[in-house]
Design a protein around this motif. Structure first.
Motif, mmCIF file in Angstrom:
data_model
loop_
_atom_site.group_PDB
_atom_site.id
_atom_site.type_symbol
_atom_site.label_atom_id
_atom_site.label_comp_id
_atom_site.label_asym_id
_atom_site.label_seq_id
_atom_site.Cartn_x
_atom_site.Cartn_y
_atom_site.Cartn_z
ATOM 1 N N VAL A 47 0.862 -1.187 0.000
ATOM 2 C CA VAL A 47 0.000 0.000 0.000
ATOM 3 C C VAL A 47 0.896 1.233 0.000
ATOM 4 C CG1 VAL A 47 -1.629 1.349 1.377
ATOM 5 C CG2 VAL A 47 -1.972 -1.114 1.116
ATOM 6 N N ALA A 48 0.579 2.195 -0.861
ATOM 7 C CA ALA A 48 1.381 3.420 -0.929
ATOM 8 C C ALA A 48 0.488 4.645 -0.815
ATOM 9 C CB ALA A 48 2.160 3.462 -2.240
ATOM 10 N N GLN A 49 0.799 5.502 0.146
ATOM 11 C CA GLN A 49 0.136 6.805 0.226
ATOM 12 C C GLN A 49 1.259 7.832 0.194
ATOM 13 O OE1 GLN A 49 -1.775 8.353 3.808
ATOM 14 N NE2 GLN A 49 -3.500 9.101 2.608
ATOM 15 N N VAL A 50 1.634 8.213 -1.015
ATOM 16 C CA VAL A 50 2.833 9.038 -1.187
ATOM 17 C C VAL A 50 2.555 10.218 -2.108
ATOM 18 C CG1 VAL A 50 4.444 7.130 -0.798
ATOM 19 C CG2 VAL A 50 3.592 7.535 -3.099
ATOM 20 N N ALA A 51 3.327 11.291 -1.901
ATOM 21 C CA ALA A 51 3.172 12.466 -2.753
ATOM 22 C C ALA A 51 3.634 12.123 -4.165
ATOM 23 C CB ALA A 51 3.997 13.617 -2.189
ATOM 24 N N LYS A 52 3.070 12.817 -5.125
ATOM 25 C CA LYS A 52 3.452 12.576 -6.522
ATOM 26 C C LYS A 52 4.871 13.088 -6.766
ATOM 27 C CE LYS A 52 1.885 13.687 -11.194
ATOM 28 N NZ LYS A 52 0.976 14.557 -11.980
ATOM 29 N N SER A 53 5.714 12.243 -7.314
ATOM 30 C CA SER A 53 7.107 12.618 -7.601
ATOM 31 C C SER A 53 7.667 11.555 -8.535
ATOM 32 C CB SER A 53 7.926 12.621 -6.304
ATOM 33 O OG SER A 53 8.085 11.272 -5.859
ATOM 34 N N PRO A 54 8.821 11.796 -9.146
ATOM 35 C CA PRO A 54 9.435 10.742 -9.967
ATOM 36 C C PRO A 54 9.653 9.451 -9.159
ATOM 37 C CG PRO A 54 10.484 12.837 -10.429
ATOM 38 C CD PRO A 54 9.546 13.079 -9.273
ATOM 39 N N THR A 55 10.083 9.575 -7.905
ATOM 40 C CA THR A 55 10.320 8.342 -7.119
ATOM 41 C C THR A 55 9.025 7.570 -6.887
ATOM 42 O OG1 THR A 55 11.125 10.020 -5.576
ATOM 43 C CG2 THR A 55 12.226 7.901 -5.542
ATOM 44 N N ALA A 56 7.906 8.297 -6.757
ATOM 45 C CA ALA A 56 6.632 7.604 -6.564
ATOM 46 C C ALA A 56 6.285 6.795 -7.820
ATOM 47 C CB ALA A 56 5.534 8.611 -6.237
ATOM 48 N N VAL A 57 6.612 7.328 -8.979
ATOM 49 C CA VAL A 57 6.385 6.569 -10.224
ATOM 50 C C VAL A 57 7.291 5.332 -10.232
ATOM 51 C CG1 VAL A 57 6.557 6.626 -12.751
ATOM 52 C CG2 VAL A 57 5.693 8.643 -11.517
ATOM 53 N N LEU A 58 8.540 5.513 -9.805
ATOM 54 C CA LEU A 58 9.474 4.372 -9.763
ATOM 55 C C LEU A 58 8.978 3.303 -8.790
ATOM 56 C CD1 LEU A 58 12.994 6.124 -9.790
ATOM 57 C CD2 LEU A 58 11.626 5.358 -11.722
ATOM 58 N N LEU A 59 8.372 3.735 -7.687
ATOM 59 C CA LEU A 59 7.848 2.769 -6.709
ATOM 60 C C LEU A 59 6.783 1.889 -7.367
ATOM 61 C CD1 LEU A 59 7.443 1.597 -3.852
ATOM 62 C CD2 LEU A 59 5.821 3.460 -3.421
ATOM 63 N N TYR A 60 5.880 2.512 -8.115
ATOM 64 C CA TYR A 60 4.854 1.732 -8.816
ATOM 65 C C TYR A 60 5.522 0.709 -9.751
ATOM 66 C CZ TYR A 60 1.613 0.677 -12.643
ATOM 67 O OH TYR A 60 0.885 0.035 -13.624
ATOM 68 N N LEU A 61 6.507 1.181 -10.511
ATOM 69 C CA LEU A 61 7.163 0.275 -11.465
ATOM 70 C C LEU A 61 7.924 -0.828 -10.731
ATOM 71 C CD1 LEU A 61 8.407 2.896 -14.091
ATOM 72 C CD2 LEU A 61 6.439 1.366 -14.280
ATOM 73 N N ALA A 62 8.503 -0.491 -9.578
ATOM 74 C CA ALA A 62 9.251 -1.506 -8.818
ATOM 75 C C ALA A 62 8.308 -2.573 -8.269
ATOM 76 C CB ALA A 62 10.040 -0.839 -7.692
ATOM 77 N N CYS A 63 7.109 -2.172 -7.894
ATOM 78 C CA CYS A 63 6.126 -3.167 -7.433
ATOM 79 C C CYS A 63 5.780 -4.104 -8.581
ATOM 80 C CB CYS A 63 4.876 -2.481 -6.890
ATOM 81 S SG CYS A 63 5.148 -1.793 -5.257
ATOM 82 N N LEU A 64 5.540 -3.534 -9.763
ATOM 83 C CA LEU A 64 5.260 -4.392 -10.925
ATOM 84 C C LEU A 64 6.429 -5.340 -11.152
ATOM 85 C CD1 LEU A 64 3.896 -1.959 -13.696
ATOM 86 C CD2 LEU A 64 2.561 -3.583 -12.345
ATOM 87 N N ARG A 65 7.630 -4.772 -11.150
ATOM 88 C CA ARG A 65 8.835 -5.564 -11.473
ATOM 89 C C ARG A 65 9.020 -6.709 -10.479
ATOM 90 N NH1 ARG A 65 14.280 -6.297 -11.994
ATOM 91 N NH2 ARG A 65 15.319 -5.671 -13.925
ATOM 92 N N SER A 66 8.641 -6.456 -9.225
ATOM 93 C CA SER A 66 8.844 -7.499 -8.214
ATOM 94 C C SER A 66 7.651 -8.453 -8.139
ATOM 95 C CB SER A 66 9.100 -6.863 -6.848
ATOM 96 O OG SER A 66 7.948 -6.163 -6.461
ATOM 97 N N GLY A 67 6.617 -8.199 -8.936
ATOM 98 C CA GLY A 67 5.454 -9.089 -8.943
ATOM 99 C C GLY A 67 4.495 -8.822 -7.797
ATOM 100 N N ALA A 68 4.745 -7.739 -7.061
ATOM 101 C CA ALA A 68 3.842 -7.390 -5.955
ATOM 102 C C ALA A 68 2.593 -6.708 -6.507
ATOM 103 C CB ALA A 68 4.557 -6.463 -4.979
ATOM 104 N N ILE A 69 1.577 -6.604 -5.661
ATOM 105 C CA ILE A 69 0.325 -5.963 -6.069
ATOM 106 C C ILE A 69 0.305 -4.559 -5.481
ATOM 107 C CG2 ILE A 69 -2.188 -6.123 -5.968
ATOM 108 C CD1 ILE A 69 -1.804 -9.176 -5.478
ATOM 109 N N TYR A 70 0.234 -3.576 -6.363
ATOM 110 C CA TYR A 70 0.352 -2.176 -5.959
ATOM 111 C C TYR A 70 -1.023 -1.616 -5.580
ATOM 112 C CZ TYR A 70 1.976 2.677 -6.157
ATOM 113 O OH TYR A 70 2.308 3.970 -5.853
ATOM 114 N N ILE A 71 -1.088 -0.980 -4.397
ATOM 115 C CA ILE A 71 -2.360 -0.404 -3.936
ATOM 116 C C ILE A 71 -2.133 1.066 -3.590
ATOM 117 C CG2 ILE A 71 -4.278 -0.620 -2.304
ATOM 118 C CD1 ILE A 71 -3.526 -3.505 -1.847
ATOM 119 N N PRO A 72 -2.396 1.963 -4.535
ATOM 120 C CA PRO A 72 -2.165 3.379 -4.258
ATOM 121 C C PRO A 72 -3.357 4.010 -3.548
ATOM 122 C CG PRO A 72 -2.872 3.108 -6.538
ATOM 123 C CD PRO A 72 -2.871 1.723 -5.925
ATOM 124 N N LEU A 73 -3.078 4.926 -2.636
ATOM 125 C CA LEU A 73 -4.161 5.616 -1.915
ATOM 126 C C LEU A 73 -4.075 7.122 -2.132
ATOM 127 C CD1 LEU A 73 -4.186 3.860 1.583
ATOM 128 C CD2 LEU A 73 -5.541 3.291 -0.451
#
Ligand code: MLC
Ligand code: AMP
Length: 505
Positions: free
Chosen positions: A62-88
């Motif tokens: 679960v991610a509740q984070v401000a919008k930034s380049p790193t936040a985009v990378l976090l989403y991609l890293a979740c995909l890459r690791s096969g985790a399920i991304y839940i943005p709030l």
């Protein structure tokens, strides 16, 4: 590798298309640009951090984070690791976040450093094993740690989940819409073609990245094109106008367009390099469409979608874009307009839109009954009231679901009513959306106090303050002696909407 063993991870599609030259992916004001050639390495390093924190394929983050380049990378890293991304939504209060954590049971919560103390305690109470922080500027605790050898992209089947996005319901309890890698990939590839995306496109990105629109529709098209993204932390008219001349595509909710039109600097010259303005998430008023064309020469392309299905229909790129319509079902999406019994209606008659296709979600997280109730013979019941013309164009004429859309955010009246009704001094309430020039609909509470002589709007708003996100809180509260009801005892919200329609005028 045979077709059934090929990796269906959405990230793999993006990775294969990442340009290796010096093209920029993310360009955020005041921050170092992220280049495509370094993107996979950065995402892999973040994946290592996630794995060190216990994240494994199929686990939720679960991610509740401000919008930034790193936040985009976090989403991609979740995909890459096969985790399920839940943005709030960053506007959600700790009380709201608690529900999402207890419902989705993630292994990791990623939050903003300023929320760590409060949300860390909430997460612990919900049994979440790890909490990390992410901060656009300095990285936060997720940026710590040594980099090791790059981990492989996790192997995922097409139907395995990439993300869960919460969407509220008429019962007031939010439901997690489960989206698979195939759901997201099919929709992204269709939109990329349908909107004739180009590698030299420059996307002006001012939407939040916790909803389908900003996270999937916008970023996926850019990633498929290897295109540059001006990543703005939020929609700010001045910032958008200053970047328009160096952009070619913008996606927005109708409020973006009405706010831009209020600024005298919006003109054809500011849009000289633009090729496409897209609107969606809420109805675009035909007058906004017309005024925008008069000022800029551009015809906004309106499309229609929802969390459970990504994009469903779109006005054409080359053909006529008609104000007040949401265009044709996208390739691969089947659509039918039916009556209350599920029987198809003739052309021109308004009814419920039902859809089928590779974009349609895998159901609501751990809610099989709710999932079953929203499908009929394999068709997903959208709850939108739609009419279809002889050519197959769809127009949204209403909603069967009790839902308010304010500035592109969904607000479920039931959730607000439950909070207000629980307050001392309140007998009952009805929450409605009224025409609002800026937000499209303005959230309004019609409240029946226990004692007609005691009306305390300030007290109600103060009590809602730490319970509900700001955008859900009523912009106005009206007190009445009783609510209008029909012979079945059901509150007649249409009567209230009519009675107060000028409240925000
Ligand atoms: C902020 N506020 C809102 C609000 N956004 N109130 C009602 N509705 C909203 N959408 C509150 C603020 O907390 C503030 O409260 C006050 O209203 C004024 O704030 P603002 O400065 O005007 O808000 P701003 O930050 O400019 O945000 C407005 C906005 C933003 C329209 C730019 O809400 C936005 O980016 N919306 C996009 C939503 C979106 O991405 N939807 C896609 C869903 S996906 P106060 O009282 O403290 O001043 C989907 C599927 C699909 O639906 O088809 O795409
Ligand atoms: P959400 O649950 O946030 O995904 O919201 C989806 C809902 O937004 C849809 O069911 C529609 O009611 C509404 N919506 C999305 N796009 C449009 C549009 N272009 N016009 C009218 N309503 C829209």
């Amino acid at each position: 590798m045979s077709a059934d063993t090929a990796n269906q991870n959405l990230y793999e599609i993006f990775r294969r298309r990442m340009p290796s030259d010096d093209r920029v992916f993310l360009d955020a004001p005041g921050q170092k640009p992220v280049y495509y050639r370094e993107l996979d390495g950065m995402v892999a390093r973040l994946q290592q951090r996630l794995e060190a924190l216990g994240v494994r394929p199929g686990e939720r983050v679960v991610a509740q984070v401000a919008k930034s380049p790193t936040a985009v990378l976090l989403y991609l890293a979740c995909l890459r690791s096969g985790a399920i991304y839940i943005p709030l939504n960053t506007a959600y209060t700790a009380a709201e976040v608690e529900y999402f954590l207890s419902d989705s049971r993630p292994v990791l919560l990623v939050c903003q450093p300023r929320d760590e103390a409060q949300l860390g305690a909430v997460a612990t109470g919900c049994g979440v094993a790890a909490v990390a922080t992410l901060d656009g500027e300095s990285g936060g605790s997720l940026g710590d740690g040594e980099a090791g050898a790059s981990p492989p992209v996790a192997h995922r089947g097409a139907e395995q989940l990439a993300a869960i996005l919460y969407t509220s319901g008429t019962t007031g309890r939010a439901k997690g819409a489960m989206l698979s890698h195939a759901n997201l990939a099919s929709n992204a590839l269709v939109l990329y073609d349908y909107w004739q995306w180009r590698t030299d496109d420059v996307l002006l990105h001012a939407l939040p990245i916790f909803h389908v629109h900003g996270l999937f529709v916008a970023l996926h098209c850019a990633l498929l094109g290897g295109s540059r993204v001006h990543l703005l932390p939020r929609f700010d008219v001045g910032q958008v106008l200053s970047l328009l001349p160096e952009s070619s595509v913008m996606m927005g909710v109708p409020t973006f367009y009405t706010r831009l039109l209020e600024n005298p600097d919006l003109n054809a010259d500011a849009c000289r390099n633009m090729r496409l303005f897209i609107s969606g998430s809420a109805p675009l008023l035909p007058e906004t469409h017309v005024q925008f064309t008069e000022r800029t020469g551009h015809r906004i392309l309106e499309r229609y979608g929802m969390t459970e299905a990504g994009m469903i229909s779109s006005n054409p790129y080359d053909g006529e874009r008609i104000a007040g319509t949401v265009g044709f079902p996208l390739p691969g999406v089947e659509a039918r307009v039916v009556d209350g019994h599920g029987d198809p209606l003739p052309v021109g008659e308004a009814g419920i839109l039902e859809i089928r296709g590779p974009n349609v979600f895998r159901g609501y997280w751990e809610m099989p009954e709710k999932t079953a109730a929203e499908f009929r013979d394999g068709w997903f019941i959208t709850g939108d009231v739609v009419s279809r013309d002889a050519e197959g164009r769809l127009s949204i004429v209403g909603r069967e679901k009790d839902l308010i859309i304010s500035g592109g955010f969904n607000v479920y009246p039931r959730e607000i009513e439950m909070e207000i009704d629980a307050l001392e001094g309140v007998r009952e309430s009805a929450v409605i959306g009224l025409p609002h020039a800026d937000f499209g609909e303005g959230v309004t509470a019609v409240v029946v106090p226990e004692n007609p002589a005691v009306t305390d709007a300030e007290g109600i708003l103060a009590a809602l303050g730490d319970r509900l996100a700001r955008f859900k809180q009523p912009k106005r509260i009206v007190f009445v002696d009783s609510l209008p009801r029909n012979s079945m005892g059901k509150v007649q919200k249409n009567v209230l909407r009519e009675r107060y329609r000028e409240l925000f005028a």
